[in-house]
Design an enzyme around this catalytic site. Sequence first.
Site, mmCIF file in Angstrom:
data_model
loop_
_atom_site.group_PDB
_atom_site.id
_atom_site.type_symbol
_atom_site.label_atom_id
_atom_site.label_comp_id
_atom_site.label_asym_id
_atom_site.label_seq_id
_atom_site.Cartn_x
_atom_site.Cartn_y
_atom_site.Cartn_z
ATOM 1 N N ILE A 81 -0.490 -1.871 7.832
ATOM 2 C CA ILE A 81 -1.454 -1.645 8.920
ATOM 3 C C ILE A 81 -2.809 -1.378 8.273
ATOM 4 O O ILE A 81 -3.042 -0.305 7.720
ATOM 5 C CB ILE A 81 -1.069 -0.463 9.830
ATOM 6 C CG1 ILE A 81 0.317 -0.660 10.466
ATOM 7 C CG2 ILE A 81 -2.128 -0.295 10.947
ATOM 8 C CD1 ILE A 81 0.782 0.472 11.365
ATOM 9 N N ASP A 82 -3.675 -2.389 8.318
ATOM 10 C CA ASP A 82 -5.024 -2.191 7.788
ATOM 11 C C ASP A 82 -5.918 -1.819 8.972
ATOM 12 O O ASP A 82 -5.971 -2.539 9.963
ATOM 13 C CB ASP A 82 -5.521 -3.462 7.111
ATOM 14 C CG ASP A 82 -6.825 -3.233 6.390
ATOM 15 O OD1 ASP A 82 -6.924 -2.220 5.661
ATOM 16 O OD2 ASP A 82 -7.776 -4.031 6.558
ATOM 17 N N ASP A 86 -5.946 -4.482 0.866
ATOM 18 C CA ASP A 86 -6.890 -4.588 1.982
ATOM 19 C C ASP A 86 -7.531 -5.969 2.053
ATOM 20 O O ASP A 86 -7.921 -6.414 3.135
ATOM 21 C CB ASP A 86 -8.002 -3.540 1.829
ATOM 22 C CG ASP A 86 -7.503 -2.104 1.931
ATOM 23 O OD1 ASP A 86 -7.854 -1.290 1.065
ATOM 24 O OD2 ASP A 86 -6.742 -1.814 2.882
ATOM 25 N N THR A 142 -5.810 1.802 9.761
ATOM 26 C CA THR A 142 -4.903 2.826 10.301
ATOM 27 C C THR A 142 -5.631 3.829 11.189
ATOM 28 O O THR A 142 -5.084 4.284 12.203
ATOM 29 C CB THR A 142 -4.188 3.561 9.152
ATOM 30 O OG1 THR A 142 -3.453 2.613 8.374
ATOM 31 C CG2 THR A 142 -3.228 4.613 9.658
ATOM 32 N N ASP A 197 -0.746 -4.990 3.097
ATOM 33 C CA ASP A 197 -1.130 -3.771 3.798
ATOM 34 C C ASP A 197 -0.469 -3.824 5.168
ATOM 35 O O ASP A 197 -0.841 -4.660 5.999
ATOM 36 C CB ASP A 197 -2.657 -3.676 3.930
ATOM 37 C CG ASP A 197 -3.095 -2.335 4.494
ATOM 38 O OD1 ASP A 197 -4.280 -1.998 4.360
ATOM 39 O OD2 ASP A 197 -2.241 -1.609 5.068
ATOM 40 N N GLU A 232 0.814 -1.219 0.000
ATOM 41 C CA GLU A 232 0.000 0.000 0.000
ATOM 42 C C GLU A 232 0.841 1.259 0.000
ATOM 43 O O GLU A 232 0.567 2.207 -0.724
ATOM 44 C CB GLU A 232 -0.938 0.020 1.215
ATOM 45 C CG GLU A 232 -1.728 1.330 1.309
ATOM 46 C CD GLU A 232 -2.729 1.388 2.440
ATOM 47 O OE1 GLU A 232 -2.694 0.491 3.327
ATOM 48 O OE2 GLU A 232 -3.551 2.309 2.441
HETATM 49 C C1 LIP Z 1 -8.838 0.949 5.291
HETATM 50 C C2 LIP Z 1 -9.716 -0.193 4.821
HETATM 51 C C3 LIP Z 1 -11.182 0.086 5.071
HETATM 52 C C4 LIP Z 1 -11.594 1.358 4.373
HETATM 53 C C5 LIP Z 1 -10.749 2.516 4.873
HETATM 54 C C6 LIP Z 1 -9.260 2.267 4.682
HETATM 55 P P1 LIP Z 1 -6.239 1.371 5.655
HETATM 56 O O1 LIP Z 1 -7.507 0.648 4.945
HETATM 57 O O2 LIP Z 1 -9.334 -1.366 5.492
HETATM 58 O O3 LIP Z 1 -11.972 -0.981 4.596
HETATM 59 O O4 LIP Z 1 -12.959 1.613 4.611
HETATM 60 O O5 LIP Z 1 -11.112 3.685 4.160
HETATM 61 O O6 LIP Z 1 -8.978 2.229 3.298
HETATM 62 O O7 LIP Z 1 -6.148 2.711 4.991
HETATM 63 O O8 LIP Z 1 -6.525 1.485 7.101
HETATM 64 O O9 LIP Z 1 -5.067 0.494 5.333
#
Ligand code: LIP
Length: 287
Positions: A88-89, A228, A91, A86, A68
């Site tokens: 940290i999914d 993601d 964030t 990713d 990412e």
């Molecule tokens: C997140 C996603 C989530 C989405 C957020 C964001 P991140 O990823 O996991 O589904 O709704 O907008 O994109 O940015 O925390 O890696």
Amino acid sequence: MDLKDIHDSLVSLAYKAGDIINNALPETNDTGSKKNSADLVTEYDRAVEKMISTSLKEKYPEYVFHGEETYDPNRPLTDAPTFIVDPIDGTVNFVHSFPYACVSLGFAVNRVPTVGVVYNPVTKTLYSAIRGQGAFLNLETRLPLKGENAEPLTGLSNALVSIEWGSDRSGPNWETKIATFVKLGQAKENGGAMVRSFRSLGSAALNMCAVAEGTMDLYWEGGCWEWDVCAAWVILTEAGGIVADGSPGGWNPRVDGRKYLAVRGAPAGQKEIVEEFWGNIQGELQY
Ligand code: LIP
């Protein structure tokens, strides 16, 4: 291609990433943002991705790395064997110390999610799968949690549905999402689907893993990315779930298609609930 070796390497990296995440001290106010205040990136996202990419490029130089925080739109995902990561999914959750953030480590071949590891270091919860070899919680509990006792899906009014607000808060996609949330949630006598309730975990990967374990029935999102969902995708399908397109009619979406409808494993009712959901979408997601 030794998928077990790849799986074990990703598990080891997940725990290392978890140590970085758990020892981080993110701040809610001065965090870097990408396009707006809901689209965050921190020094920890970058540090975790750097640690992972360095290790994977050293051990598997023949495979592509697609992360990412180093994504280049001029070098999109291809069919080549690729690590899709990713760091940290979730964030936003991480920045607010809300305990639903994870590292998502996927491996895809011909864009088919093949190995997946998702780890939430706060709850010490690790989901993993190798295509054709089952999905597991903490390496030992087979998914879905109810196993052979998983119940049929009997329509949206009996379903717990995961949705996300995303970071795009205006425009046609936003309007489609909001109108669809209303349609799904409102009473049947007013033309709604009356879903039992909604949840937003704030992480696509953890939403999809909740569907894989069977504690969530569906997850719908448009606008997230391959990093993601890649890891959780194979965890879900190895737990008997399916991923349909987030727009009506697509039964075989691409991992980089950016709109998804995930459905838990069930002895009956998957096709019907997908079609019922599609019938409630108000507009066309454009990604
Ligand atoms: C997140 C996603 C989530 C989405 C957020 C964001 P991140 O990823 O996991 O589904 O709704 O907008 O994109 O940015 O925390 O890696």
